[in-house]
Design a protein around this motif. Structure first.
Motif, PDB file in Angstrom:
ATOM      1  N   ARG A   1      38.438  43.407  39.215  1.00  0.00           N
ATOM      2  CA  ARG A   1      37.677  44.397  40.001  1.00  0.00           C
ATOM      3  C   ARG A   1      36.189  44.235  39.677  1.00  0.00           C
ATOM      4  NH1 ARG A   1      42.314  47.488  38.608  1.00  0.00           N
ATOM      5  NH2 ARG A   1      43.496  48.091  40.487  1.00  0.00           N
TER       6      ARG A   1
ATOM      7  N   ARG B   1      38.264  52.317  29.695  1.00  0.00           N
ATOM      8  CA  ARG B   1      37.701  53.041  30.830  1.00  0.00           C
ATOM      9  C   ARG B   1      36.351  53.708  30.483  1.00  0.00           C
ATOM     10  NH1 ARG B   1      40.425  53.936  35.269  1.00  0.00           N
ATOM     11  NH2 ARG B   1      39.422  55.978  35.607  1.00  0.00           N
TER      12      ARG B   1
ATOM     13  N   SER C   1      38.362  50.380  37.258  1.00  0.00           N
ATOM     14  CA  SER C   1      38.259  51.108  38.526  1.00  0.00           C
ATOM     15  C   SER C   1      36.835  50.978  39.034  1.00  0.00           C
ATOM     16  CB  SER C   1      38.609  52.591  38.346  1.00  0.00           C
ATOM     17  OG  SER C   1      37.694  53.226  37.460  1.00  0.00           O
TER      18      SER C   1
END
Length: 412
Positions: A338, A316, A357
Protein backbone atom coordinates in the motif's frame (compact mmCIF):
# COMPACT_ATOMS: atom_id res chain seq x y z
CA UNK A 1 57.36 164.70 17.83
CA UNK A 2 54.45 163.44 15.84
CA UNK A 3 54.03 166.80 14.25
CA UNK A 4 57.69 166.79 13.38
CA UNK A 5 57.39 163.46 11.68
CA UNK A 6 54.28 164.60 9.87
CA UNK A 7 56.10 167.79 8.76
CA UNK A 8 58.98 165.77 7.39
CA UNK A 9 56.59 163.50 5.52
CA UNK A 10 54.81 166.48 4.06
CA UNK A 11 58.07 168.09 3.01
CA UNK A 12 59.04 164.87 1.27
CA UNK A 13 55.66 164.80 -0.50
CA UNK A 14 56.15 168.39 -1.67
CA UNK A 15 59.47 167.34 -3.12
CA UNK A 16 57.93 164.42 -5.02
CA UNK A 17 54.68 166.11 -5.91
CA UNK A 18 55.41 169.86 -6.15
CA UNK A 19 52.53 172.14 -7.04
CA UNK A 20 51.90 172.38 -10.76
CA UNK A 21 49.91 174.72 -12.94
CA UNK A 22 48.30 173.55 -16.12
CA UNK A 23 47.52 176.24 -18.72
CA UNK A 24 44.80 176.02 -21.34
CA UNK A 25 44.33 178.52 -24.20
CA UNK A 26 41.02 178.73 -26.02
CA UNK A 27 39.62 181.56 -28.23
CA UNK A 28 42.53 183.85 -27.40
CA UNK A 29 42.06 183.35 -23.74
CA UNK A 30 44.50 181.57 -21.50
CA UNK A 31 43.22 179.74 -18.53
CA UNK A 32 44.97 177.49 -15.98
CA UNK A 33 44.27 175.34 -13.01
CA UNK A 34 46.68 174.38 -10.31
CA UNK A 35 47.46 170.81 -9.09
CA UNK A 36 48.50 171.21 -5.55
CA UNK A 37 50.52 168.72 -3.58
CA UNK A 38 47.45 167.92 -1.59
CA UNK A 39 45.47 167.13 -4.71
CA UNK A 40 48.27 164.96 -6.07
CA UNK A 41 48.70 163.07 -2.78
CA UNK A 42 44.93 162.62 -2.55
CA UNK A 43 44.76 161.30 -6.12
CA UNK A 44 47.65 158.93 -5.45
CA UNK A 45 46.02 157.72 -2.26
CA UNK A 46 42.77 157.18 -4.18
CA UNK A 47 44.59 155.23 -6.87
CA UNK A 48 46.39 153.14 -4.26
CA UNK A 49 43.16 152.48 -2.40
CA UNK A 50 41.37 151.58 -5.60
CA UNK A 51 44.21 149.30 -6.62
CA UNK A 52 44.16 147.63 -3.21
CA UNK A 53 40.43 147.19 -3.38
CA UNK A 54 40.70 145.67 -6.84
CA UNK A 55 43.42 143.30 -5.63
CA UNK A 56 41.37 142.37 -2.58
CA UNK A 57 38.23 141.74 -4.57
CA UNK A 58 40.16 139.79 -7.19
CA UNK A 59 41.77 137.63 -4.52
CA UNK A 60 38.41 137.18 -2.77
CA UNK A 61 36.71 136.12 -6.01
CA UNK A 62 39.57 133.75 -6.81
CA UNK A 63 39.48 132.21 -3.30
CA UNK A 64 35.71 131.93 -3.43
CA UNK A 65 36.00 130.18 -6.81
CA UNK A 66 38.55 127.79 -5.34
CA UNK A 67 36.22 127.09 -2.46
CA UNK A 68 33.38 126.55 -4.88
CA UNK A 69 35.50 124.17 -6.95
CA UNK A 70 36.52 122.30 -3.81
CA UNK A 71 32.89 122.05 -2.74
CA UNK A 72 31.91 120.91 -6.22
CA UNK A 73 34.66 118.26 -6.15
CA UNK A 74 33.51 117.14 -2.71
CA UNK A 75 29.92 116.99 -3.90
CA UNK A 76 31.04 115.04 -6.97
CA UNK A 77 32.89 112.63 -4.74
CA UNK A 78 29.80 112.27 -2.55
CA UNK A 79 27.64 111.74 -5.64
CA UNK A 80 30.10 109.18 -7.01
CA UNK A 81 30.27 107.38 -3.66
CA UNK A 82 26.49 107.46 -3.39
CA UNK A 83 26.17 106.06 -6.90
CA UNK A 84 28.68 103.37 -6.04
CA UNK A 85 26.84 102.46 -2.85
CA UNK A 86 23.52 102.39 -4.69
CA UNK A 87 25.06 100.19 -7.40
CA UNK A 88 26.52 97.87 -4.76
CA UNK A 89 23.20 97.77 -2.93
CA UNK A 90 21.38 96.93 -6.16
CA UNK A 91 24.00 94.30 -6.99
CA UNK A 92 23.69 92.82 -3.48
CA UNK A 93 19.92 92.85 -3.81
CA UNK A 94 20.15 91.09 -7.17
CA UNK A 95 22.63 88.56 -5.75
CA UNK A 96 20.44 87.99 -2.70
CA UNK A 97 17.39 87.58 -4.91
CA UNK A 98 19.26 85.16 -7.15
CA UNK A 99 20.53 83.26 -4.09
CA UNK A 100 17.02 83.15 -2.65
CA UNK A 101 15.59 81.91 -5.94
CA UNK A 102 18.39 79.37 -6.17
CA UNK A 103 17.72 78.18 -2.63
CA UNK A 104 13.99 78.03 -3.33
CA UNK A 105 14.64 76.03 -6.48
CA UNK A 106 17.11 73.79 -4.65
CA UNK A 107 14.64 73.29 -1.83
CA UNK A 108 11.86 72.57 -4.32
CA UNK A 109 14.12 70.08 -6.10
CA UNK A 110 15.08 68.51 -2.76
CA UNK A 111 11.43 68.37 -1.72
CA UNK A 112 10.46 66.74 -5.03
CA UNK A 113 13.32 64.27 -4.69
CA UNK A 114 12.34 63.54 -1.11
CA UNK A 115 8.70 63.05 -2.12
CA UNK A 116 9.76 60.72 -4.92
CA UNK A 117 12.04 58.80 -2.56
CA UNK A 118 9.29 58.65 0.02
CA UNK A 119 6.77 57.30 -2.50
CA UNK A 120 9.28 54.75 -3.79
CA UNK A 121 10.19 53.75 -0.24
CA UNK A 122 6.49 53.43 0.66
CA UNK A 123 6.00 51.14 -2.33
CA UNK A 124 9.00 49.10 -1.23
CA UNK A 125 7.55 48.77 2.27
CA UNK A 126 4.20 47.82 0.71
CA UNK A 127 6.01 45.21 -1.35
CA UNK A 128 7.61 43.83 1.81
CA UNK A 129 4.20 43.74 3.51
CA UNK A 130 2.67 42.02 0.49
CA UNK A 131 5.42 39.42 0.50
CA UNK A 132 5.29 38.84 4.24
CA UNK A 133 1.51 38.81 4.14
CA UNK A 134 1.35 35.88 1.73
CA UNK A 135 -0.24 32.83 3.24
CA UNK A 136 1.57 29.59 2.64
CA UNK A 137 0.67 26.10 3.61
CA UNK A 138 2.71 25.08 6.62
CA UNK A 139 6.02 23.43 5.81
CA UNK A 140 8.04 21.14 8.06
CA UNK A 141 8.23 23.06 11.31
CA UNK A 142 7.05 26.13 9.38
CA UNK A 143 3.96 27.01 11.36
CA UNK A 144 2.77 30.43 10.33
CA UNK A 145 4.76 30.38 7.11
CA UNK A 146 7.96 31.80 8.56
CA UNK A 147 11.46 30.46 8.38
CA UNK A 148 13.96 30.40 11.19
CA UNK A 149 17.12 28.70 10.08
CA UNK A 150 20.87 28.47 10.30
CA UNK A 151 23.06 29.16 7.31
CA UNK A 152 25.19 26.05 7.73
CA UNK A 153 25.05 22.93 9.85
CA UNK A 154 28.08 24.23 11.72
CA UNK A 155 26.18 27.29 12.87
CA UNK A 156 23.85 26.12 15.67
CA UNK A 157 22.31 29.56 16.18
CA UNK A 158 19.31 30.06 13.93
CA UNK A 159 18.64 33.38 12.27
CA UNK A 160 15.34 34.96 11.32
CA UNK A 161 14.97 35.07 7.57
CA UNK A 162 12.20 37.64 7.59
CA UNK A 163 13.90 40.51 9.29
CA UNK A 164 11.55 43.27 10.33
CA UNK A 165 12.17 46.70 8.90
CA UNK A 166 12.26 49.32 11.63
CA UNK A 167 12.76 53.05 11.30
CA UNK A 168 14.35 54.79 14.25
CA UNK A 169 12.57 58.08 14.86
CA UNK A 170 14.75 60.84 16.30
CA UNK A 171 13.90 64.39 17.25
CA UNK A 172 13.78 66.44 14.06
CA UNK A 173 16.15 69.40 13.84
CA UNK A 174 14.65 72.87 13.83
CA UNK A 175 15.95 73.96 10.43
CA UNK A 176 13.88 72.72 7.44
CA UNK A 177 17.01 71.81 5.48
CA UNK A 178 18.33 69.81 8.42
CA UNK A 179 14.98 68.07 8.77
CA UNK A 180 15.02 67.05 5.10
CA UNK A 181 18.60 65.82 5.43
CA UNK A 182 17.65 63.90 8.58
CA UNK A 183 14.66 62.28 6.88
CA UNK A 184 16.76 61.31 3.85
CA UNK A 185 19.36 59.78 6.19
CA UNK A 186 16.59 57.81 7.92
CA UNK A 187 15.42 56.61 4.51
CA UNK A 188 18.94 55.43 3.79
CA UNK A 189 18.91 53.58 7.12
CA UNK A 190 15.66 51.86 6.15
CA UNK A 191 17.12 50.90 2.77
CA UNK A 192 20.26 49.55 4.41
CA UNK A 193 18.18 47.48 6.85
CA UNK A 194 15.95 46.26 4.02
CA UNK A 195 18.95 45.35 1.90
CA UNK A 196 20.64 43.51 4.76
CA UNK A 197 17.39 41.72 5.60
CA UNK A 198 16.85 40.70 1.98
CA UNK A 199 20.42 39.43 1.64
CA UNK A 200 20.23 37.54 4.95
CA UNK A 201 16.91 36.07 3.94
CA UNK A 202 18.28 34.92 0.59
CA UNK A 203 21.38 33.45 2.21
CA UNK A 204 19.33 31.48 4.70
CA UNK A 205 17.03 30.14 2.01
CA UNK A 206 19.93 29.19 -0.21
CA UNK A 207 21.52 27.46 2.76
CA UNK A 208 18.52 25.16 3.11
CA UNK A 209 18.75 24.24 -0.56
CA UNK A 210 22.49 23.64 -0.21
CA UNK A 211 21.78 21.20 2.60
CA UNK A 212 19.51 19.24 0.28
CA UNK A 213 22.27 19.06 -2.30
CA UNK A 214 20.08 20.74 -4.94
CA UNK A 215 20.98 23.61 -7.21
CA UNK A 216 18.77 26.66 -6.82
CA UNK A 217 18.55 27.31 -10.55
CA UNK A 218 17.46 23.75 -11.21
CA UNK A 219 14.67 23.94 -8.64
CA UNK A 220 13.35 27.30 -9.85
CA UNK A 221 13.67 26.47 -13.54
CA UNK A 222 11.67 23.28 -12.96
CA UNK A 223 8.78 25.31 -11.59
CA UNK A 224 8.99 27.90 -14.39
CA UNK A 225 9.11 25.22 -17.05
CA UNK A 226 6.12 23.41 -15.55
CA UNK A 227 3.85 26.45 -15.75
CA UNK A 228 2.27 27.86 -18.87
CA UNK A 229 3.31 31.49 -19.15
CA UNK A 230 3.58 34.36 -21.59
CA UNK A 231 2.73 38.00 -22.11
CA UNK A 232 4.75 41.19 -22.43
CA UNK A 233 7.97 41.77 -20.53
CA UNK A 234 7.50 43.70 -17.29
CA UNK A 235 10.54 44.71 -15.29
CA UNK A 236 10.73 44.55 -11.53
CA UNK A 237 10.11 48.30 -11.37
CA UNK A 238 6.92 48.15 -13.42
CA UNK A 239 5.55 45.01 -11.82
CA UNK A 240 6.42 45.82 -8.19
CA UNK A 241 6.02 49.60 -8.23
CA UNK A 242 3.50 50.13 -11.00
CA UNK A 243 5.88 52.40 -12.96
CA UNK A 244 9.37 52.33 -14.35
CA UNK A 245 12.04 53.56 -11.96
CA UNK A 246 14.85 55.79 -13.13
CA UNK A 247 17.80 53.42 -13.05
CA UNK A 248 20.18 56.36 -13.47
CA UNK A 249 19.15 57.52 -10.01
CA UNK A 250 21.18 55.79 -7.29
CA UNK A 251 18.25 55.68 -4.85
CA UNK A 252 15.82 54.18 -7.40
CA UNK A 253 18.42 51.69 -8.59
CA UNK A 254 19.03 50.63 -4.99
CA UNK A 255 15.30 50.23 -4.35
CA UNK A 256 14.93 48.19 -7.54
CA UNK A 257 17.83 46.00 -6.44
CA UNK A 258 16.23 45.42 -3.03
CA UNK A 259 12.86 44.70 -4.67
CA UNK A 260 14.55 42.17 -6.93
CA UNK A 261 16.12 40.50 -3.89
CA UNK A 262 12.78 40.41 -2.06
CA UNK A 263 10.92 38.94 -5.02
CA UNK A 264 13.72 36.44 -5.53
CA UNK A 265 13.54 35.56 -1.83
CA UNK A 266 9.78 35.08 -2.09
CA UNK A 267 10.24 32.75 -5.05
CA UNK A 268 12.95 30.77 -3.28
CA UNK A 269 10.92 30.66 -0.08
CA UNK A 270 7.93 29.33 -1.99
CA UNK A 271 10.18 26.60 -3.37
CA UNK A 272 11.70 25.85 0.03
CA UNK A 273 8.32 25.66 1.69
CA UNK A 274 7.17 23.22 -0.97
CA UNK A 275 10.09 20.87 -0.32
CA UNK A 276 9.50 17.71 1.69
CA UNK A 277 11.64 18.73 4.66
CA UNK A 278 9.57 17.15 7.43
CA UNK A 279 9.87 13.85 9.22
CA UNK A 280 7.19 11.30 8.27
CA UNK A 281 6.95 9.89 11.81
CA UNK A 282 6.32 11.66 15.10
CA UNK A 283 7.63 10.44 18.39
CA UNK A 284 10.41 7.93 18.78
CA UNK A 285 11.71 6.11 15.71
CA UNK A 286 14.94 4.78 14.29
CA UNK A 287 16.36 4.67 10.80
CA UNK A 288 17.39 1.25 9.57
CA UNK A 289 18.33 0.95 5.92
CA UNK A 290 19.88 4.09 4.49
CA UNK A 291 19.66 5.34 0.94
CA UNK A 292 22.11 3.75 -1.50
CA UNK A 293 23.79 0.37 -1.95
CA UNK A 294 22.96 -2.39 0.55
CA UNK A 295 22.54 -6.16 0.82
CA UNK A 296 19.04 -7.18 -0.25
CA UNK A 297 17.22 -8.71 2.77
CA UNK A 298 15.54 -11.35 0.58
CA UNK A 299 18.32 -12.41 -1.80
CA UNK A 300 21.37 -11.45 0.26
CA UNK A 301 22.93 -9.93 -2.82
CA UNK A 302 24.06 -6.33 -3.33
CA UNK A 303 21.20 -4.07 -4.36
CA UNK A 304 20.33 -0.39 -4.51
CA UNK A 305 17.99 0.98 -1.85
CA UNK A 306 16.07 3.92 -3.32
CA UNK A 307 14.79 5.34 -0.04
CA UNK A 308 15.07 5.51 3.74
CA UNK A 309 13.50 2.99 6.14
CA UNK A 310 11.92 4.11 9.41
CA UNK A 311 10.98 1.77 12.22
CA UNK A 312 8.66 2.64 15.09
CA UNK A 313 7.86 0.69 18.23
CA UNK A 314 4.19 0.33 17.37
CA UNK A 315 2.37 -1.24 14.48
CA UNK A 316 0.09 1.17 12.55
CA UNK A 317 2.06 4.20 13.66
CA UNK A 318 0.60 7.28 11.88
CA UNK A 319 2.53 8.45 8.82
CA UNK A 320 2.47 12.14 7.91
CA UNK A 321 3.09 14.16 4.76
CA UNK A 322 6.54 15.75 4.81
CA UNK A 323 5.52 18.73 2.70
CA UNK A 324 2.46 20.31 1.11
CA UNK A 325 1.26 18.86 -2.16
CA UNK A 326 -1.32 16.82 -4.04
CA UNK A 327 -1.82 13.07 -3.80
CA UNK A 328 -1.11 11.59 -7.23
CA UNK A 329 -1.28 7.91 -6.21
CA UNK A 330 -2.96 6.05 -3.36
CA UNK A 331 -3.19 2.29 -3.68
CA UNK A 332 -1.28 -0.90 -4.11
CA UNK A 333 2.04 -0.79 -5.96
CA UNK A 334 4.14 -3.85 -6.72
CA UNK A 335 7.02 -4.21 -4.29
CA UNK A 336 5.79 -1.30 -2.14
CA UNK A 337 2.46 -2.70 -0.98
CA UNK A 338 0.00 0.00 0.00
CA UNK A 339 1.59 3.22 -1.26
CA UNK A 340 0.91 6.95 -1.20
CA UNK A 341 2.66 9.30 -3.59
CA UNK A 342 2.50 13.09 -3.19
CA UNK A 343 3.49 15.65 -5.82
CA UNK A 344 5.01 18.74 -4.14
CA UNK A 345 5.69 20.76 -7.27
CA UNK A 346 9.08 21.92 -8.53
CA UNK A 347 9.60 18.36 -9.80
CA UNK A 348 9.48 16.81 -6.30
CA UNK A 349 7.51 13.76 -5.31
CA UNK A 350 7.55 11.66 -2.10
CA UNK A 351 6.55 8.01 -1.81
CA UNK A 352 5.40 6.19 1.35
CA UNK A 353 5.49 2.41 1.04
CA UNK A 354 4.53 -0.73 3.03
CA UNK A 355 1.57 1.06 4.66
CA UNK A 356 -1.00 -0.97 6.55
CA UNK A 357 -3.75 1.51 5.59
CA UNK A 358 -4.17 4.63 3.46
CA UNK A 359 -5.94 7.70 4.83
CA UNK A 360 -6.07 9.83 1.63
CA UNK A 361 -7.29 9.47 -1.90
CA UNK A 362 -5.84 10.40 -5.25
CA UNK A 363 -6.40 14.09 -6.01
CA UNK A 364 -6.48 15.18 -2.38
CA UNK A 365 -4.53 18.28 -1.41
CA UNK A 366 -2.52 17.67 1.73
CA UNK A 367 -0.69 20.00 4.03
CA UNK A 368 2.52 19.39 5.87
CA UNK A 369 1.97 17.13 8.87
CA UNK A 370 -1.34 15.75 7.59
CA UNK A 371 -1.76 12.01 8.15
CA UNK A 372 -1.68 10.01 4.92
CA UNK A 373 -1.59 6.45 6.27
CA UNK A 374 -0.34 4.04 8.91
CA UNK A 375 2.84 2.01 9.15
CA UNK A 376 2.63 -1.62 8.12
CA UNK A 377 4.47 -4.42 6.33
CA UNK A 378 2.62 -4.80 3.03
CA UNK A 379 4.40 -5.62 -0.21
CA UNK A 380 7.99 -6.77 -0.33
CA UNK A 381 8.75 -6.24 3.33
CA UNK A 382 10.37 -8.31 6.02
CA UNK A 383 8.79 -6.48 9.02
CA UNK A 384 6.76 -3.47 10.01
CA UNK A 385 8.44 -0.28 8.80
CA UNK A 386 8.02 2.72 6.51
CA UNK A 387 9.85 2.90 3.24
CA UNK A 388 10.18 6.63 2.38
CA UNK A 389 11.47 7.96 -0.94
CA UNK A 390 12.14 11.46 -2.29
CA UNK A 391 12.04 11.96 -6.05
CA UNK A 392 13.08 14.89 -8.20
CA UNK A 393 12.57 14.86 -11.95
CA UNK A 394 12.03 11.08 -11.94
CA UNK A 395 15.24 10.45 -10.02
CA UNK A 396 15.51 9.36 -6.42
CA UNK A 397 17.38 11.50 -3.92
CA UNK A 398 18.79 10.75 -0.49
CA UNK A 399 15.98 11.54 2.01
CA UNK A 400 18.58 12.13 4.70
CA UNK A 401 19.58 15.39 3.00
CA UNK A 402 16.05 16.71 3.30
CA UNK A 403 15.74 15.53 6.89
CA UNK A 404 18.99 17.30 7.71
CA UNK A 405 17.80 20.48 6.00
CA UNK A 406 14.53 20.24 7.87
CA UNK A 407 16.40 20.31 11.18
CA UNK A 408 17.48 23.88 10.34
CA UNK A 409 14.01 25.01 9.45
CA UNK A 410 12.33 25.56 12.80
CA UNK A 411 9.09 26.95 13.96
CA UNK A 412 9.10 30.71 14.60
Amino acid sequence: MISGVFQKAWDLAEQWFPGRQIYHRSDGQVRYFELTTTMQVGALASVVALTGWLCFTTISVAFHGYQMSQQSAAMERVRTESSRMVSEAMANEAATQAMFESQVEEFRSTANEFQSRHETLSQLIQLVEDIDGDEYDPSPALDGGRLLMAATPADPTPRRARDELTLSVHDDPNEPEDRVVSLIEQQDVVLAEAEDAAEARLENLRAVLRLTGLRLDDVLSENRDSEESGGPFLSIASSAFGAELDMDDAFSARVARIATRLIEAREIETAVMALPLGVPIRGEYRETSDYGPRMDPFTGRPAYHSGQDFVSAEYRTPIYATGPGRVVYAGWRSGYGRTVEIDHGYGFMTRFGHLSSIEVRRGDTVRTGQQVGRMGSTGRSTSTHLHYEVWNNRQTLDPERFLRAGQYVQQN
